[in-house]
Design an enzyme around this catalytic site. Sequence first.
Site, short mmCIF file in Angstrom:
data_model
loop_
_atom_site.label_atom_id
_atom_site.label_comp_id
_atom_site.label_asym_id
_atom_site.label_seq_id
_atom_site.Cartn_x
_atom_site.Cartn_y
_atom_site.Cartn_z
N SER A 1 -18.64 -5.97 -32.78
CA SER A 1 -19.16 -6.57 -34.01
C SER A 1 -18.26 -7.61 -34.64
CB SER A 1 -19.44 -5.47 -35.03
OG SER A 1 -20.56 -4.73 -34.64
N TYR B 1 -18.97 -2.95 -43.35
CA TYR B 1 -20.14 -2.07 -43.49
C TYR B 1 -20.12 -1.35 -44.82
CZ TYR B 1 -19.81 -2.94 -38.51
OH TYR B 1 -19.67 -3.53 -37.31
N LYS C 1 -19.85 -10.93 -34.90
CA LYS C 1 -20.97 -11.25 -35.79
C LYS C 1 -20.70 -12.41 -36.76
CE LYS C 1 -22.93 -6.59 -35.53
NZ LYS C 1 -22.94 -5.25 -36.19
N TYR D 1 -27.21 -10.60 -27.33
CA TYR D 1 -26.34 -9.89 -28.28
C TYR D 1 -25.41 -8.90 -27.56
CZ TYR D 1 -25.13 -6.32 -31.76
OH TYR D 1 -24.46 -5.42 -32.54
N VAL E 1 -16.59 -1.89 -32.97
CA VAL E 1 -16.37 -0.56 -32.39
C VAL E 1 -15.49 -0.60 -31.13
CG1 VAL E 1 -18.45 0.49 -33.35
CG2 VAL E 1 -18.55 -0.60 -31.09
N1 GLN Z 1 -22.37 -3.60 -29.69
C1 GLN Z 1 -22.24 -2.66 -30.76
C2 GLN Z 1 -23.60 -2.19 -31.24
O1 GLN Z 1 -24.47 -3.00 -31.39
C3 GLN Z 1 -21.48 -3.29 -31.89
C4 GLN Z 1 -21.38 -2.37 -33.09
C5 GLN Z 1 -20.08 -2.52 -33.82
O2 GLN Z 1 -19.10 -3.04 -33.32
N2 GLN Z 1 -20.03 -2.00 -35.03
O3 GLN Z 1 -23.81 -1.02 -31.46
#
Ligand code: GLN
Length: 420
Positions: A74, A251, A77, A199, A269
């Site tokens: 993420s 978040y 993003k 994605y 993550v």
């Molecule tokens: N690829 C992960 C997902 O879409 C990314 C989530 C994250 O890093 N918080 O679940």
Amino acid sequence: MAAAESAPSPLNSALAAVLGSVLEHARPKTSGAVATYIPELANEDPEQLGIALASVRGTVHQAGDSDAEFTIQSVSKPFVFALALEQSGLAAVTRHVGLEPSGEPFNAISLEEATGRPLNPMINAGAIVTTSLIRGDGADEKFAVIDAGLSAFAGRTLDVDEAVFASEADTGDRNRALGYLARAAGTLASTSEVATTAYFRQCAVTVTARDLAIMAATLAGGGVNPVTRERVVSEDVARWTTAVMTSSGMYDASGEWLVRVGLPAKSGVGGGIAALQPEEFGIGTFSPRLDGRGNSVRGVAMLEELSERHGLHMLEHRDAPLSPIGEISVGGAGADSEVAGDDVVAMLRGDLTFGNAEEVLTRLLPLLESERSITLDFGSVTRVGEPAARIFRWAAEALGETADGRARVELRDPDGVLGA
Ligand code: GLN
């Protein structure tokens, strides 16, 4: 040890030692767990720990496993959001995705009732919509644009971890479902399959803590990569992106993060966090164990400690700045033959911000009498921000002339710092 190893030269060691020290502060924090919902991520060595800081002048300082590769997840993003903004502008992008903090977990089913938009581009629903907006027909074309953009932010060509990609593609049905819901609501700009495939590849791009530091420093520097000097996105796009990181990057921990750490940031993550101090530097951290919200435990600990120890909160109170007014001479007292009668010359200095321009005019305009003029000398000024320059130009124009036809406010600008 780690700090000394990663310091490339003795001149670099002061900052590397600072980073090494916060790294050792965080090392004992072994709570949390490596992400397993993407099965391949479970293979990460949980002990890895790295940090890097890149200044907007292009110096990079590192400690620990700062060159270890991991998947960006993420943390991609905000950078893909920036690419979408650069491509289509704020108005077009925000027709598809909102700018409000969600206060919900990263994989929440979040669509505004009235508009069908995900609440923001930092949660999965919003990020999948953002990826769908990137130009290109299929997933491969979109991903090629994304990979080129992320690589420009990092200043090197970034690859994909195919095993992590395949693992998320195998198990990513919740994200596909978010894509279908956004498609049904009319906000996804491609099919769900195209958007989520691009994605998942975007999330599987491999980076190091050093890469994240340089990517964040590119936003801190107003869109220019400090190492390659390439302009990656405009200043407006860098500011909008940083604003969304500030409100939504961590978040449902974003509010607490803003109070405690006060640096715009984004976590992933894979164990990475990118954080930045606008105008100054970017930081990348890496440690795979995550807390319940999906943020790296030791990454959060390092950034909290660094911010607290060194006063890095973006809203840290700064002491009253140097007065922008240096010497003031009246009536040629400075042996300046151009100064007539009791006219005033004020030497200005330093960086002139909006607030400094306000002080200059508030202190000097009361000296204006009908026969007196004031010369503002910019010869010792290092920089004039456009908002300040506008106020000075306004004063020169709007305050007119003395009875004998001299400008009441004259701008003496030998080095052209005022701009056009
Ligand atoms: N690829 C992960 C997902 O879409 C990314 C989530 C994250 O890093 N918080 O679940």
